[in-house]
Design an enzyme around this catalytic site. Structure first.
Site, PDB file in Angstrom:
ATOM      1  N   GLU A 108       1.254 -20.767  20.107  1.00  9.93           N
ATOM      2  CA  GLU A 108       0.392 -19.598  19.902  1.00  9.93           C
ATOM      3  C   GLU A 108      -1.019 -19.934  19.449  1.00  9.93           C
ATOM      4  OE1 GLU A 108       2.142 -16.599  17.421  1.00  9.93           O
ATOM      5  OE2 GLU A 108       3.721 -16.190  18.875  1.00  9.93           O
ATOM      6  N   GLU A 168      10.174 -18.245  21.525  1.00  7.71           N
ATOM      7  CA  GLU A 168      10.492 -17.423  20.341  1.00  7.71           C
ATOM      8  C   GLU A 168      10.989 -16.086  20.842  1.00  7.71           C
ATOM      9  OE1 GLU A 168       7.376 -17.147  17.252  1.00  7.71           O
ATOM     10  OE2 GLU A 168       7.110 -19.307  17.556  1.00  7.71           O
TER      11      GLU A 168
HETATM   12  C1  GAL Z   1       5.103 -15.997  15.787  1.00  8.74           C
HETATM   13  C2  GAL Z   1       4.773 -17.369  15.244  1.00  8.74           C
HETATM   14  C3  GAL Z   1       5.795 -17.793  14.212  1.00  8.74           C
HETATM   15  C4  GAL Z   1       6.001 -16.700  13.225  1.00  8.74           C
HETATM   16  C5  GAL Z   1       6.477 -15.477  13.929  1.00  8.74           C
HETATM   17  C6  GAL Z   1       6.758 -14.335  12.986  1.00  8.74           C
HETATM   18  O1  GAL Z   1       4.011 -15.418  16.370  1.00  8.74           O
HETATM   19  O2  GAL Z   1       4.744 -18.323  16.271  1.00  8.74           O
HETATM   20  O3  GAL Z   1       5.361 -18.940  13.562  1.00  8.74           O
HETATM   21  O4  GAL Z   1       4.811 -16.465  12.578  1.00  8.74           O
HETATM   22  O5  GAL Z   1       5.465 -15.077  14.826  1.00  8.74           O
HETATM   23  O6  GAL Z   1       7.142 -13.228  13.705  1.00  8.74           O
END
Ligand code: GAL
Length: 810
Positions: A441, A516
């Site tokens: 990100e 994620e």
């Molecule tokens: C994502 C990020 C993670 C964490 C997560 C929380 O955007 O890559 O490190 O912050 O969000 O929702």
């Protein structure tokens, strides 16, 4: 002062000599743990005088004349705290309410520019080495220091490590004293952070003193990779040999392989190498293995390759490296294949902290956590967003868990190129590592030409150092083919699962991975939203705007072959990033398990669809005296074909279980027993929950009853508060005090409450923790004496519990 004792390779060499050729005496190398006996003191980034005059004294104007300074061996540190590493100083600091984003994302611990008095740590270590070793090469190896560490030995500066995650080794041969004391000094500066989550601070991984001959295989100097040919495999061994003598050296090198049981299998021929002083070379050798055992998740078969360098007919250095033989295939239409077998990635993202101990984990804890994830059915682990601890990879290699190994930043400056190279060289022999990630990100650049060029530079390095794997990047972008996404071999999606199908339609040749996914926020054992205590219900119902529920993403990933699979954000709760609340909430709610590793209800959703075990889980609990007659939403997580629910023996109806989903009933509350009967391929499975009585007993469940008496081994002891029938009381929050006798120590306590401000670490003799919804956890580390230890857990008005653990010789 520590007189060092060492782990030597002599025994192994005797075995080899009997086995192979008649060598003369082995000049063995040594790898000595320097974890014990450090001194620690806070410095201060705002006041040089409170920082031992660092910044006020000229430490770099000569090579070593600093008689009165902190880096001098003569500096008196007797009043400093005695500690062992791994050491995370942040976990013991109090929680501090603050409105800064920096503080909330790091879990409200006072570290950073606003807290100069707790952001610099000084470490000193005294040790002596025997004179008989004065002809050796010495190297100090730090596996991980958070962060920006400067290191001196005997008053000589040896180096700086900017990274809080990647370890570094330094040649200290020229500065060593023999038979008199050596003093290592480390200044750790955690003022600037690297991530937006709890990171801890200090020397939080192992430290080693390595000694070798001056003709040697440098750290990261062995690369083993294999090709599978039917039932057989070709193992390629690339060994770097370095000559640090002042003369041209004539040496020879060979390698051999042993199986899982240490049995010799095959040996290369012995190859001659001539090396000028200060030069190195890479020797490439091959071995054929017939009927090779493949490394898999079910049978993580590990071989060892031993590379041996000989000079003047003596072994001067040998390295032992575990490796596994397996094939990886990423297909844009059909998904991922391990050893030719289709495997959906059922992964979790994780940071490295655990309840009670922050980021300083005994090695055992890595195994404990990976086993919990495996039991849930997870087969892959993303090291978000940094280089993992070496022992985490060892646990994944041994237990059978794939690893998505991640570089801290998408950055191609010399510093980050160096970090990426160190990461790949360090980790490329691990069979568990199946994919690299070049970053996460980078909203500012990921769609731009900068992003594309940086990605290309990092990908070129990856291909050069490890042509046998490929890379992804965790993009928070939907159906967008710009910047990094144009060049990344495997497109990573952070959230935005709704855009995956369109992206696949538009770019059918790029494999797709959910880097994620999901991210339901839940608090273990809580069933009502509570904005005062900062709790969210423990069901798959609440996800932040950028994320989605478990059932939303997993249905898509499970049902479409072009998804390689995905990684849930996250396997465990972690400190920092409280979401959706802030203070008093000090840790995240994203975990499928809490910070202690206690399952939340969503665990059973994943377990139902990620394993073939019989899963039949009813939630919530059945203690609702204040809701007599009121409707309660009952969830059943199961992989049965259908489930019938009964309240006090009366059927509430049978329902078919939709795949990758769950079942729900609305049940008017009356105390008693809620029972589920599941039907799975004609087989009946049952499960029940009951209204419990009053909390009465403290029950201790150690993960292990035997510990090695090595001062390092550890065990988790989970505590449960039950009624007289042994049923856990789901809302019991009693305070529990712990009393430990025998040669061991408590190193941390936790309870999974994301808003608890109780200390994770207490004074000796004053350890306590309240339970949170029936449970809490104690982590114990062994001493060095063989015998038994006893942990007693007491709580006012309750029957105490105890556990006995035996400490045995290694
Ligand atoms: C994502 C990020 C993670 C964490 C997560 C929380 O955007 O890559 O490190 O912050 O969000 O929702």
């Amino acid at each position: 002062m520590q007189k060092i004792t060492t782990y030597s390779f002599a025994k192994l060499s005797v075995f080899i000599s009997c086995l192979l050729v008649n060598f003369l005496a082995v000049n063995a190398q040594e790898k000595t743990s320097l974890d014990e006996g450090w001194k620690f003191h806070f410095g201060n980034s705002a006041h040089p005088e409170k920082d031992f005059d660092y910044g006020n004294t000229l430490l770099l104007h000569k090579s070593n004349v600093f008689e009165t300074t902190i880096i001098s061996p003569k500096f008196v540190d007797t009043a400093w705290s005695k500690i062992n590493v791994p050491h995370d100083w942040v976990v013991a600091l109090p929680f501090v309410k603050s409105s800064t984003h920096e503080m909330d994302s790091h879990g409200y611990k006072p570290v950073g520019g606003l807290y100069p008095e707790t952001s610099i740590g000084w470490y000193r270590k005294h040790f002596t080495v025997d004179k008989s070793k004065s002809n050796k090469r010495f190297e100090i190896q730090f596996d991980g220091i958070y962060r920006n560490a400067a290191i001196w030995i005997n008053g000589f500066y040896v180096g700086t490590n900017f990274s809080g995650y990647l370890g570094k080794s330094y040649d200290i041969t020229d500065y060593m004293n023999f038979d008199t004391e050596n003093v290592m000094v480390v200044r750790v500066d955690a003022t600037q952070s690297e991530g937006w989550f709890y990171e801890g601070a200090g020397i939080y991984r192992h430290v080693w003193l390595n000694s070798t001959d001056k003709i040697f295989i440098p750290e990261g100097g062995l690369f083993v990779h294999s090709e599978v040919k039917g039932k057989n495999a070709i193992v390629n061994i690339e060994t770097t040999v370095q000559n640090n003598t002042f003369n041209t050296s004539n040496s020879t090198i060979y390698a051999y392989i042993t199986d899982r049981n240490g049995k010799f299998i095959a040996k290369t021929s012995e190859q001659k190498i001539t090396l000028a002083s200060a030069k190195n070379t890479i020797v490439k050798q091959k071995l054929n293995l017939n009927n090779a055992h493949l490394w898999s998740l079910e049978n993580p078969y590990l071989y060892k390759v031993i590379s041996v360098v000989k000079s003047e007919n003596k072994i001067v250095h040998q390295t032992k490296t575990r490796f596994g033989i397996r094939t990886l295939k990423f297909d844009a239409q059909e998904g991922f294949f391990l050893n030719g077998k289709h495997l959906k990635i059922q992964g979790t993202n994780n940071h490295q902290d655990h309840a009670g101990i922050g980021s300083a984990l005994p090695d055992y804890m890595q195994y404990y956590r990976i086993k919990l994830l495996k039991k849930m059915g997870s087969n892959a682990y993303r090291t978000s967003h940094h280089a993992p601890t070496p022992e985490l990879l060892e646990a994944c290699d041994s237990l059978g868990m794939l690893v998505l190994d991640e570089q801290r930043l998408l950055n191609s400056s010399p510093e980050y190129i160096d970090q990426f190279e160190r990461l790949i060289r360090r980790d490329r022999n691990h069979p568990s590592v199946f994919l690299w990630s070049i970053g996460n990100e980078e909203g500012g650049i990921q769609k731009t030409e900068y992003g594309k060029k940086i990605a290309q530079s990092l990908l070129a390095i990856q291909k050069d150092l490890d042509p046998f794997r490929t890379s992804t990047y965790a993009a928070d972008m939907g159906n967008e083919f710009k910047g990094v996404n144009e060049v990344i071999p495997i497109r990573g999606f952070n959230y935005r699962e709704y855009a995956v199908a369109d992206y696949h339609r538009d770019h059918p040749n790029q494999p797709l991975l959910g880097t994620e996914m999901g991210s339901t926020v839940t608090t273990r054992g809580i069933y009502e939203k509570d904005s005062i205590r900062a709790y969210v219900p423990d069901q798959d119902i609440t996800a932040p705007w950028w994320a989605s529920k478990a059932e939303t993403w997993w249905k898509l990933a499970a049902e479409n072959d072009y998804w390689l699979g995905g990684f849930v954000w996250t396997g465990f709760d972690y400190r920092g990033e409280p979401t959706p609340y802030q203070w008093p909430n000090i840790n995240s709610h994203f975990g499928i398990m809490d910070v202690c590793g206690f399952p939340k209800n969503i665990y059973y959703y994943y377990q139902s669809w990620w394993t073939n075990e019989d899963v039949l889980h009813i939630s919530p609990h059945w203690n609702w005296p204040e809701k007599l007659g009121e409707p309660i939403d009952v969830w059943v997580n199961s992989n049965a074909d259908g489930v019938e629910l009964f309240l006090n023996g009366k059927s509430l109806g049978k329902k078919a279980m939709p795949r990758n989903s769950h079942l729900q009933w609305q049940v008017n509350y009356e105390p008693g027993t809620l029972e589920a009967i599941g039907y799975k391929k004609g087989k009946k499975i049952t499960s029940k929950i009951e209204t419990t009585g009053q909390v009465l007993i403290v029950v201790l469940s150690p993960d292990k009853n035997l510990l090695t008496a090595d001062g390092k081994d550890a065990t988790v002891i989970n505590i449960s508060l039950t009624d007289e029938k042994g049923r856990e009381v789901p809302n019991a929050n009693n305070m529990i005090s712990f009393y430990l006798s025998g040669d061991a120590k408590i190193i941390g306590v936790g309870n999974g409450d994301p808003s608890s401000h109780e200390p994770d670490q207490c004074k000796v003799g004053a350890w306590q923790r309240s339970a949170f919804n029936g449970k809490c956890q104690v982590i114990i580390q062994a001493g060095k004496s063989v015998g038994s230890i006893k942990l007693e857990a007491k709580s006012n008005g309750l029957q105490s519990g105890s556990a006995i653990i035996n400490l045995v010789k290694s």
